[in-house]
Design an enzyme around this catalytic site. Structure first.
Site, PDB file in Angstrom:
ATOM      1  N   GLU A 116      43.223 -13.294  48.550  1.00 36.39           N
ATOM      2  CA  GLU A 116      41.856 -13.713  48.885  1.00 36.39           C
ATOM      3  C   GLU A 116      41.843 -15.238  48.912  1.00 36.39           C
ATOM      4  O   GLU A 116      42.301 -15.883  47.957  1.00 36.39           O
ATOM      5  CB  GLU A 116      40.867 -13.184  47.844  1.00 36.39           C
ATOM      6  N   SER A 142      40.673 -15.393  38.903  1.00 35.85           N
ATOM      7  CA  SER A 142      40.310 -14.018  39.270  1.00 35.85           C
ATOM      8  C   SER A 142      38.821 -13.900  39.497  1.00 35.85           C
ATOM      9  O   SER A 142      38.370 -12.964  40.136  1.00 35.85           O
ATOM     10  CB  SER A 142      40.638 -13.049  38.139  1.00 35.85           C
ATOM     11  N   ASN A 157      38.024  -7.648  43.128  1.00 32.47           N
ATOM     12  CA  ASN A 157      37.685  -7.463  41.710  1.00 32.47           C
ATOM     13  C   ASN A 157      36.250  -6.983  41.534  1.00 32.47           C
ATOM     14  O   ASN A 157      35.934  -6.267  40.590  1.00 32.47           O
ATOM     15  CB  ASN A 157      37.893  -8.762  40.929  1.00 32.47           C
ATOM     16  N   HIS A 176      43.658 -16.285  45.631  1.00 35.49           N
ATOM     17  CA  HIS A 176      43.690 -15.246  44.611  1.00 35.49           C
ATOM     18  C   HIS A 176      44.744 -14.198  44.938  1.00 35.49           C
ATOM     19  O   HIS A 176      44.565 -13.395  45.861  1.00 35.49           O
ATOM     20  CB  HIS A 176      42.291 -14.609  44.487  1.00 35.49           C
TER      21      HIS A 176
HETATM   22  N1  CAA Z   1      57.335  -7.639  39.727  1.00 35.63           N
HETATM   23  C1  CAA Z   1      58.016  -7.672  40.875  1.00 35.63           C
HETATM   24  N2  CAA Z   1      58.251  -6.582  41.648  1.00 35.63           N
HETATM   25  C2  CAA Z   1      57.774  -5.412  41.190  1.00 35.63           C
HETATM   26  C3  CAA Z   1      57.057  -5.286  39.985  1.00 35.63           C
HETATM   27  C4  CAA Z   1      56.840  -6.481  39.236  1.00 35.63           C
HETATM   28  N3  CAA Z   1      56.141  -6.456  38.097  1.00 35.63           N
HETATM   29  N4  CAA Z   1      56.710  -3.989  39.827  1.00 35.63           N
HETATM   30  C5  CAA Z   1      57.190  -3.319  40.882  1.00 35.63           C
HETATM   31  N5  CAA Z   1      57.838  -4.174  41.699  1.00 35.63           N
HETATM   32  C6  CAA Z   1      58.431  -3.842  42.988  1.00 35.63           C
HETATM   33  C7  CAA Z   1      59.655  -3.003  42.876  1.00 35.63           C
HETATM   34  O1  CAA Z   1      60.826  -3.773  42.782  1.00 35.63           O
HETATM   35  C8  CAA Z   1      59.616  -2.236  44.191  1.00 35.63           C
HETATM   36  O2  CAA Z   1      60.090  -3.078  45.230  1.00 35.63           O
HETATM   37  P1  CAA Z   1      60.849  -2.468  46.529  1.00 35.63           P
HETATM   38  O3  CAA Z   1      59.890  -1.489  47.168  1.00 35.63           O
HETATM   39  O4  CAA Z   1      61.102  -3.683  47.376  1.00 35.63           O
HETATM   40  O5  CAA Z   1      62.084  -1.819  46.030  1.00 35.63           O
HETATM   41  C9  CAA Z   1      58.122  -2.028  44.449  1.00 35.63           C
HETATM   42  O6  CAA Z   1      57.463  -3.028  43.687  1.00 35.63           O
HETATM   43  C10 CAA Z   1      57.655  -0.657  44.041  1.00 35.63           C
HETATM   44  O7  CAA Z   1      57.979  -0.495  42.668  1.00 35.63           O
HETATM   45  P2  CAA Z   1      58.305   0.887  41.958  1.00 35.63           P
HETATM   46  O8  CAA Z   1      58.874   1.843  42.956  1.00 35.63           O
HETATM   47  O9  CAA Z   1      59.058   0.619  40.705  1.00 35.63           O
HETATM   48  O10 CAA Z   1      56.924   1.324  41.416  1.00 35.63           O
HETATM   49  P3  CAA Z   1      55.703   1.966  42.124  1.00 35.63           P
HETATM   50  O11 CAA Z   1      56.022   2.618  43.413  1.00 35.63           O
HETATM   51  O12 CAA Z   1      55.099   2.719  41.035  1.00 35.63           O
HETATM   52  O13 CAA Z   1      54.789   0.706  42.488  1.00 35.63           O
HETATM   53  C11 CAA Z   1      53.175  -0.926  42.040  1.00 35.63           C
HETATM   54  C12 CAA Z   1      54.433  -0.230  41.538  1.00 35.63           C
HETATM   55  C13 CAA Z   1      53.482  -1.683  43.329  1.00 35.63           C
HETATM   56  C14 CAA Z   1      52.763  -1.901  40.954  1.00 35.63           C
HETATM   57  C15 CAA Z   1      52.070   0.174  42.313  1.00 35.63           C
HETATM   58  O14 CAA Z   1      51.949   1.002  41.203  1.00 35.63           O
HETATM   59  C16 CAA Z   1      50.718  -0.414  42.642  1.00 35.63           C
HETATM   60  O15 CAA Z   1      50.447  -0.773  43.773  1.00 35.63           O
HETATM   61  N6  CAA Z   1      49.811  -0.458  41.637  1.00 35.63           N
HETATM   62  C17 CAA Z   1      48.465  -1.003  41.777  1.00 35.63           C
HETATM   63  C18 CAA Z   1      48.512  -2.471  41.436  1.00 35.63           C
HETATM   64  C19 CAA Z   1      47.171  -3.143  41.580  1.00 35.63           C
HETATM   65  O16 CAA Z   1      46.122  -2.540  41.716  1.00 35.63           O
HETATM   66  N7  CAA Z   1      47.188  -4.491  41.516  1.00 35.63           N
HETATM   67  C20 CAA Z   1      45.996  -5.278  41.573  1.00 35.63           C
HETATM   68  C21 CAA Z   1      45.389  -5.449  40.217  1.00 35.63           C
HETATM   69  S1  CAA Z   1      43.944  -6.468  40.259  1.00 35.63           S
HETATM   70  C22 CAA Z   1      44.550  -8.020  40.216  1.00 35.63           C
HETATM   71  O17 CAA Z   1      45.696  -8.262  40.023  1.00 35.63           O
HETATM   72  C23 CAA Z   1      43.580  -9.075  40.460  1.00 35.63           C
HETATM   73  C24 CAA Z   1      43.049  -9.749  39.284  1.00 35.63           C
HETATM   74  O18 CAA Z   1      42.466 -10.786  39.466  1.00 35.63           O
HETATM   75  C25 CAA Z   1      43.118  -9.189  37.947  1.00 35.63           C
END
Ligand code: CAA
Length: 481
Positions: free
Chosen positions: A139, A106, A177, A127
């Site tokens: 990335e 990350s 990030n 990434h």
């Molecule tokens: N694993 C697999 N699939 C998942 C999942 C998981 N943990 N969580 C949700 N999903 C899938 C669901 O199955 C659903 O798929 P379909 O559209 O194909 O049916 C889709 O994602 C949407 O899920 P939900 O409707 O249940 O939930 P939501 O609409 O609230 O979306 C989310 C969930 C996609 C996580 C959304 O809240 C989101 O985009 N959040 C922001 C996440 C983010 O910022 N990530 C980056 C973090 S930084 C990082 O990761 C980098 C690092 O280095 C730390």
């Protein structure tokens, strides 16, 4: 994240070898894969046969020797440089000489990992973002040593997997990030210094900022230990104290409260019910004196439950003694509250985006607690999500989003990344509805300069001074693109 990445590759039709450190860890990985693909089956996005095919493409093992035939290996071990270097030393021994070795770090230096191997030209960063099967950005990190064909090959693969590669240089936090964690850390500092509650900050950023998750829900998803690691790495490079991990984050990590994966972080994941939202009564009688974007009301001020004062408006005579007076303003309202002669009945009111449901109530040192409660219930009666915070510049949403937008502008000004890469990082990697460069063009560099100047004058935080590129575009009266 290893399981999520393996799933992405297998969904793309590729045979995958998944290596874990122990049979127990392998079982956990298998569990993740079954749960994640099972969720897609339940939602009707995948047939049970397709799920089986995906799972059958992934051979799980604890033997590094099984990687001997792989063209590409993606490492996703915990974020410790010593551990990553050990893993790469082992990969160097067992993998074919022409195999590309990638790290899903990350924030650690890909170059430092590369120089510990005998094939530094074949080391890249890939990434992924949490949850890997869902987020569309990857990335691709290139170092000064990486050969162009290795980068191009990985970027091609990412595209074939249906994701969008953004190629970036080896700087701590890369693009997403670097922008995301200053904001997450600032939200934690806001909670720690009592500016607003966890739930109000999360609600503000979803209902007002349009984000898919509030900062605390997101940190719990990422893992607080990962968040701490990213901040430490970014701080080590930026020396910007906004990246110095908040003591609260460190305390939670020390206590082993790492977020969803341990059942508790900023939130508890034990099924206990969340606090109820503010009770909303019947639609209140609202009087608006002057113009207030996003709030309407034509009641007689003498009969109104809520009297909203627009810019420069004074309190009319005859307002009921139990009415709530909301002073709409961009900045702090304490002086205007005092000028009404009944500051205990006054809150500040901000609607950062009239098209979104959020209303921010700023509570001054003189606001009576009952006034703040009534104000929240009245705003809920108007169909708004009401959150509270102290009477400070930017309230919650602007105080969190403009420093992030400033960082993005500074990144652009410094040539760190281009506008498309910056916007793709935040929309495809973090689910933002629009990227920061597009946000700046929508909100206008002039507004950004005004808000940042107010934040800077209040905090004297050097990094909140508007980036020169913003000042320049505000003066020129044009957007950044
Ligand atoms: N694993 C697999 N699939 C998942 C999942 C998981 N943990 N969580 C949700 N999903 C899938 C669901 O199955 C659903 O798929 P379909 O559209 O194909 O049916 C889709 O994602 C949407 O899920 P939900 O409707 O249940 O939930 P939501 O609409 O609230 O979306 C989310 C969930 C996609 C996580 C959304 O809240 C989101 O985009 N959040 C922001 C996440 C983010 O910022 N990530 C980056 C973090 S930084 C990082 O990761 C980098 C690092 O280095 C730390």
């Amino acid at each position: 994240m290893g399981a999520g990445i393996a799933e992405v590759l297998a969904r793309g039709g590729l045979p995958v070898v998944g290596i874990e450190i122990s049979p127990e860890a392998l079982d956990r990985g298998r569990g993740h894969l079954e749960k994640s693909t099972g969720r897609a089956v339940k939602r009707g996005k995948l047939t049970p046969e397709a799920q089986r095919e995906i799972l059958d493409r992934i051979a799980l093992s604890t033997d590094f020797g099984d990687l001997g035939d792989c063209d590409l290996v993606i490492e996703a071990v915990p974020e410790r440089l010593d551990l990553k270097r050990q893993v790469f030393a082992r990969l160097d021994e067992v993998c074919r000489a022409d195999a590309v070795l990638a790290t899903n770090t990350s924030s650690l230096s890909v170059t430092e990992i590369a120089v510990a191997t005998n094939r530094p030209t074949k080391i890249v960063g890939v990434h992924f973002f949490n949850p890997a099967p869902v987020m569309r950005l990857v990335e691709v990190i290139t170092t000064v040593l990486t050969e162009p064909t290795a980068v191009a090959g990985v970027a091609d693969l990412v595209t074939k997997l249906g994701k969008t590669p953004v190629t970036v240089g080896d700087r701590a936090g890369f693009v997403a990030n670097r922008l995301l964690f200053g904001y997450l850390n600032q939200a934690t500092a806001m909670l720690e210094n009592g500016h607003a509650t966890r739930d109000d900050i999360d609600a503000a950023m979803t209902a007002g900022g349009g984000l898919p998750m509030g900062p605390f829900t997101l940190m719990d998803l990422i893992g607080l230990d990962t968040c701490l690691g990213v901040l430490e790495a970014v701080y080590a490079e930026s020396r910007d104290r906004r990246h110095a991990p908040s003591p609260l984050l460190r305390e939670l990590v020390t206590a082993g409260l790492l977020g969803r994966k341990t059942g508790r972080g900023f939130y508890a994941y034990d099924g206990s019910a969340d606090e109820a939202a503010a009770e909303s009564g019947p639609a209140p009688a609202v009087a608006v004196v002057g113009e207030v974007a996003g709030i309407t009301g034509d009641a007689d001020p003498a009969a109104a439950d809520l009297v909203v004062l627009g810019a420069g408006a004074e309190l009319p005579d005859g307002v009921k003694p139990d009415a709530v007076i909301a002073v709409a303003a961009e900045g702090p309202v304490t002086a205007r509250a005092v000028a009404t002669g009944r500051p205990g009945d006054v809150v500040g009111l901000r609607v950062p985006e009239p098209d979104r449901p959020l209303a921010e109530l700023t509570v001054t040192a003189l606001t009576l607690p009952a006034t703040a409660d009534r104000a929240a219930a009245l705003l809920a009666g108007l169909g708004r999500t009401a959150v509270r915070c102290r009477d400070r510049a930017g309230a919650i949403v602007d105080a969190l989003r403009f420093p992030y937008l400033n960082d993005a502008a500074a990144m652009l000004g410094a040539g760190y990344a281009d506008a498309d890469a910056i916007d793709a990082a935040m929309t495809l990697g973090c689910g933002y509805p629009t990227g920061p460069v597009a946000d700046l063009d929508r909100l206008g560099p002039r507004r950004a300069v005004e808000v940042l100047t107010a934040l800077y004058e209040e905090s004297r935080e050097p990094a909140l001074a508007p980036a020169p590129v913003l000042v320049e575009h505000a003066a020129a009266g044009r957007g950044l693109r």
